[in-house]
Design an enzyme around this catalytic site. Sequence first.
Site, PDB file in Angstrom:
ATOM      1  N   GLY A  52      51.864 -17.226  27.378  1.00 33.38           N
ATOM      2  CA  GLY A  52      51.979 -16.424  26.133  1.00 33.38           C
ATOM      3  C   GLY A  52      52.959 -15.331  26.051  1.00 33.38           C
ATOM      4  O   GLY A  52      53.595 -15.273  27.035  1.00 33.38           O
ATOM      5  N   ASP A  80      47.890 -22.305  31.492  1.00 32.38           N
ATOM      6  CA  ASP A  80      47.851 -22.137  30.006  1.00 32.38           C
ATOM      7  C   ASP A  80      47.817 -23.419  29.380  1.00 32.38           C
ATOM      8  O   ASP A  80      48.126 -24.358  29.634  1.00 32.38           O
ATOM      9  CB  ASP A  80      49.013 -21.343  29.825  1.00 32.38           C
ATOM     10  N   TYR A  87      37.114 -12.506  17.627  1.00 32.18           N
ATOM     11  CA  TYR A  87      38.144 -11.635  18.677  1.00 32.18           C
ATOM     12  C   TYR A  87      37.177 -10.778  19.388  1.00 32.18           C
ATOM     13  O   TYR A  87      37.184 -10.494  20.416  1.00 32.18           O
ATOM     14  CB  TYR A  87      39.268 -11.414  18.084  1.00 32.18           C
TER      15      TYR A  87
END
Length: 313
Positions: free
Chosen positions: A10, A31, A148
């Site tokens: 990322g 990932d 989140y």
Amino acid sequence: MNIIVVGGAGFLGSHLCDALVRKGDRVLCIDNLITGNKENVVHLVKSRNFIFIEEDIITCEVEKKLLFTPDIVFHLASPASPKDYVKFPIETLLVNSIGTKKCLDLCLKTGAKFLFTSTSEVYGDPLTSPQKEDYWGNVNPIGPRSMYDEAKRFGEAITMAYHKKYGIKTYLPRIFNTYGPRMRLDDGRVIPNFISQAIKGEPLTVYGDGKQTRSFCYVDDLIRGLLMLVESNYHMPVNLGNPEEFTILELAEKIRNITRTNIQIEFLPPLPDDPRKRKPDIELAKNLLGWEPTINLDDGLTKTLSYYTGKTS
Ligand code: UDP
């Protein structure tokens, strides 16, 4: 040292992998590329100190893939932009809960240290500013950002539980808005949005009145902070971010100056539950680690713009 970086392809993860390989560490990067991009680490694959595995940490049989006993596990695997976590709500909740437990169990078995990347979003729409680590936050548990915010709060809680119950060395950086090369231009966050709009000559989209504030940290400063934190013996949360605070309108003005354009600003409806203020209090990081950002917003934006316009790599 032997390091596992979960979410290493990322934006932040790939810069962390760069820094680790640069200092001679062996890095295993895991990932699933849900929001990451293999391009971010392709230059590292040549190094014999870097291995990339494309898998989801939740289902990955990590122990079978280990060529070394890890010294540190960094967990950065999570959609992190509001656009991404709204698109992947369940994945966001699971990677920060089950994914974090998976990493912690691995640390328990191997004796590795564990760093969980928490976020300023644990403060929600804060009722105090700047935010200090002892502020508990103002978070809507079922709001549009809850997948989140609550996932990261759970991640902190389980990390602290393993630290207290098993004595694992754990680290909880709370990362404030960070920007720089390799952010996806379509990830929806304000700096990549403004940069891509400016490059295309389109109006800069400001949500609401543009008087909401953010504090933007250049990626190199942030990575330096993470590396300093894992050298410490401090297991409580630590804010990492740039305390210089700007309104979104001020940011738009800076983008216009740096791109030397006079593009219009287009005001769009405010986002629900969009925090009005965000500014880290970084006294703890300063006193504990001797860390503070060194790259101001103008310089960081110029470097970032150069990356996207291809003037530097
Ligand atoms: N924002 C904006 N225009 C955009 C993208 C974002 O005005 O094109 C605003 C957004 O409403 C928020 C701030 O910029 O107040 C920062 O948004 P971002 O998505 O970058 O991150 P956040 O800090 O909200 O997680």
